[in-house]
Design an enzyme around this catalytic site. Structure first.
Site, short mmCIF file in Angstrom:
data_model
loop_
_atom_site.label_atom_id
_atom_site.label_comp_id
_atom_site.label_asym_id
_atom_site.label_seq_id
_atom_site.Cartn_x
_atom_site.Cartn_y
_atom_site.Cartn_z
N LYS A 1 -14.15 4.92 -84.84
CA LYS A 1 -13.62 6.27 -84.58
C LYS A 1 -13.79 7.12 -85.83
O LYS A 1 -13.40 6.73 -86.93
CB LYS A 1 -12.14 6.19 -84.17
CG LYS A 1 -11.57 7.57 -83.82
CD LYS A 1 -10.19 7.46 -83.18
CE LYS A 1 -9.51 8.81 -83.03
NZ LYS A 1 -10.19 9.72 -82.12
N HIS B 1 -6.88 2.76 -84.22
CA HIS B 1 -8.06 2.86 -83.36
C HIS B 1 -9.16 1.96 -83.89
O HIS B 1 -9.14 1.56 -85.05
CB HIS B 1 -8.59 4.30 -83.31
CG HIS B 1 -7.79 5.21 -82.44
ND1 HIS B 1 -6.67 5.87 -82.88
CD2 HIS B 1 -7.95 5.58 -81.13
CE1 HIS B 1 -6.17 6.60 -81.89
NE2 HIS B 1 -6.92 6.45 -80.82
N1 LIG Z 1 -9.66 12.29 -74.84
C1 LIG Z 1 -9.65 10.98 -74.71
O1 LIG Z 1 -8.93 10.41 -73.89
C2 LIG Z 1 -10.59 10.17 -75.57
C3 LIG Z 1 -10.76 8.80 -75.36
C4 LIG Z 1 -11.68 8.11 -76.14
C5 LIG Z 1 -12.42 8.78 -77.09
N2 LIG Z 1 -12.22 10.10 -77.29
C6 LIG Z 1 -13.03 10.89 -78.21
O2 LIG Z 1 -14.24 11.18 -77.53
C7 LIG Z 1 -15.35 11.17 -78.44
C8 LIG Z 1 -16.37 10.14 -78.00
O3 LIG Z 1 -15.79 8.87 -78.02
P1 LIG Z 1 -16.66 7.56 -77.68
O4 LIG Z 1 -15.72 6.41 -77.85
O5 LIG Z 1 -17.39 7.74 -76.41
O6 LIG Z 1 -17.68 7.60 -78.92
P2 LIG Z 1 -19.14 6.96 -79.03
O7 LIG Z 1 -19.19 5.66 -78.30
O8 LIG Z 1 -19.47 6.98 -80.49
O9 LIG Z 1 -20.08 7.99 -78.26
C9 LIG Z 1 -20.40 9.26 -78.73
C10 LIG Z 1 -21.73 9.60 -78.09
O10 LIG Z 1 -22.00 10.97 -78.31
C11 LIG Z 1 -23.40 11.06 -78.45
N3 LIG Z 1 -23.75 12.34 -79.06
C12 LIG Z 1 -23.71 12.71 -80.36
N4 LIG Z 1 -24.14 13.97 -80.48
C13 LIG Z 1 -24.45 14.41 -79.25
C14 LIG Z 1 -24.96 15.62 -78.72
N5 LIG Z 1 -25.23 16.69 -79.51
N6 LIG Z 1 -25.16 15.71 -77.39
C15 LIG Z 1 -24.92 14.67 -76.56
N7 LIG Z 1 -24.45 13.50 -77.01
C16 LIG Z 1 -24.22 13.37 -78.34
C17 LIG Z 1 -23.78 9.87 -79.28
O11 LIG Z 1 -25.14 9.62 -79.10
P3 LIG Z 1 -26.03 9.13 -80.36
O12 LIG Z 1 -25.41 7.84 -80.79
O13 LIG Z 1 -27.36 9.03 -79.75
O14 LIG Z 1 -25.87 10.21 -81.38
C18 LIG Z 1 -22.90 8.79 -78.66
O15 LIG Z 1 -23.56 8.14 -77.60
C19 LIG Z 1 -14.72 10.94 -79.81
O16 LIG Z 1 -14.42 12.20 -80.40
C20 LIG Z 1 -13.42 10.21 -79.49
O17 LIG Z 1 -12.43 10.41 -80.49
C21 LIG Z 1 -11.32 10.80 -76.55
#
Ligand SMILES: NC(=O)c1ccc[n+]([C@@H]2O[C@H](COP(=O)([O-])OP(=O)(O)OC[C@H]3O[C@@H](n4cnc5c(N)ncnc54)[C@H](OP(=O)(O)O)[C@@H]3O)[C@@H](O)[C@H]2O)c1
Length: 232
Positions: free
Chosen positions: A142, A138
């Site tokens: 991540k 990844h």
């Molecule tokens: N299930 C699936 O198919 C799939 C696919 C991709 C990713 N994921 C997972 O999904 C999660 C997010 O992935 P991503 O790629 O979108 O990560 P990302 O780009 O790092 O985004 C995470 C976001 O969450 C926000 N956040 C943190 N704490 C929060 C809170 N208390 N309330 C609301 N927002 C908050 C962060 O904002 P700040 O930066 O302002 O803190 C950031 O914008 C990870 O756990 C990843 O492993 C799952």
């Protein structure tokens, strides 16, 4: 549908854009800065939302789910790295008569891949000349390792062939959205089954399909329940 988006990161943004393209309304977007401990998730803010889609961080997801379930909003979450809290959250969903769908991976292909991996594991069972292992890769940002999908893959293939450990190696580098493979390495040959995400849009489309499906389905569900009705 009116969709509340919790988490405005890479996934939250793709889900919101796709939701609009599909004719849904983005009811609200709750980002990290305003939502420490889930405090921005209030009944007032969510009033009128049909469903919430949550993609945040392993250290934020549980508080968010608690607040969303307490507010009575069916919730889809794709956040990974909180599996040990699932029984507690499931009990809350049960008590509140709520609806939650969680998945470590929302792509359709990965769920067919997980099934194919179990079939392959049964075929290689009892062939000690092959060494089996799992590799997952990844992007560098991540936070959790191994990935939730790799854990799910490992659980599935171990059940299919209990004599192999299927160790997982995780690579965090570059920008790849997600690759998983299981390999059987013999003295003269290697058999590999792999799933590679090419774009986050496929993951977002799966999360939206789950959001469209979830209202009216009480209890805790996985994407497998939605796709295959829980059967093999
Ligand atoms: N299930 C699936 O198919 C799939 C696919 C991709 C990713 N994921 C997972 O999904 C999660 C997010 O992935 P991503 O790629 O979108 O990560 P990302 O780009 O790092 O985004 C995470 C976001 O969450 C926000 N956040 C943190 N704490 C929060 C809170 N208390 N309330 C609301 N927002 C908050 C962060 O904002 P700040 O930066 O302002 O803190 C950031 O914008 C990870 O756990 C990843 O492993 C799952």
């Amino acid at each position: 549908m009116r969709i509340a988006i919790i988490g405005n990161g890479k996934m939250g943004q793709v889900v919101a854009a796709l939701a609009l393209r599909r004719g849904h309304v983005v009811h609200t977007v709750i980002g990290g800065a305003e939502n420490a401990g889930g405090r921005a998730i209030t009944a007032e803010r969510l009033k009128g939302a049909d469903v919430a889609v949550e993609f945040t961080r392993p250290d934020a997801v549980v508080a968010n789910l608690e607040r969303l379930i307490e507010a009575g909003v069916p919730t889809v979450t794709g956040t990974t790295g909180w599996g040990e809290e699932l029984p507690r959250i499931a009990a809350l969903v049960e008590r509140r008569g709520g609806a939650l769908l969680h998945a470590a991976n929302f792509s359709l292909g990965v769920h067919l891949f997980l099934r194919a991996a179990r079939d392959l594991a049964r075929r290689f069972a009892g062939r000690p000349e092959f060494e089996a292992f799992i590799l997952e890769e990844h992007h560098a940002a991540k936070l959790d390792a191994p990935s939730g999908t790799a854990r799910e893959l490992q659980t599935g293939v171990r059940a299919a062939d209990p004599l192999r450990p299927f160790p997982i190696t995780s690579l965090r580098a570059g920008a790849t959205p997600g690759t998983h493979l299981v390999a059987y390495d013999g003295p003269y040959e290697r058999v590999t089954l792999a799933h590679e995400v090419r774009s986050r849009e496929g993951l977002a489309a799966g999360a939206l399909a789950a959001a469209e499906w979830l209202p009216g389905h009480r209890g805790v569900h996985t994407v497998e329940d939605m796709l295959f009705g829980g059967g093999e």
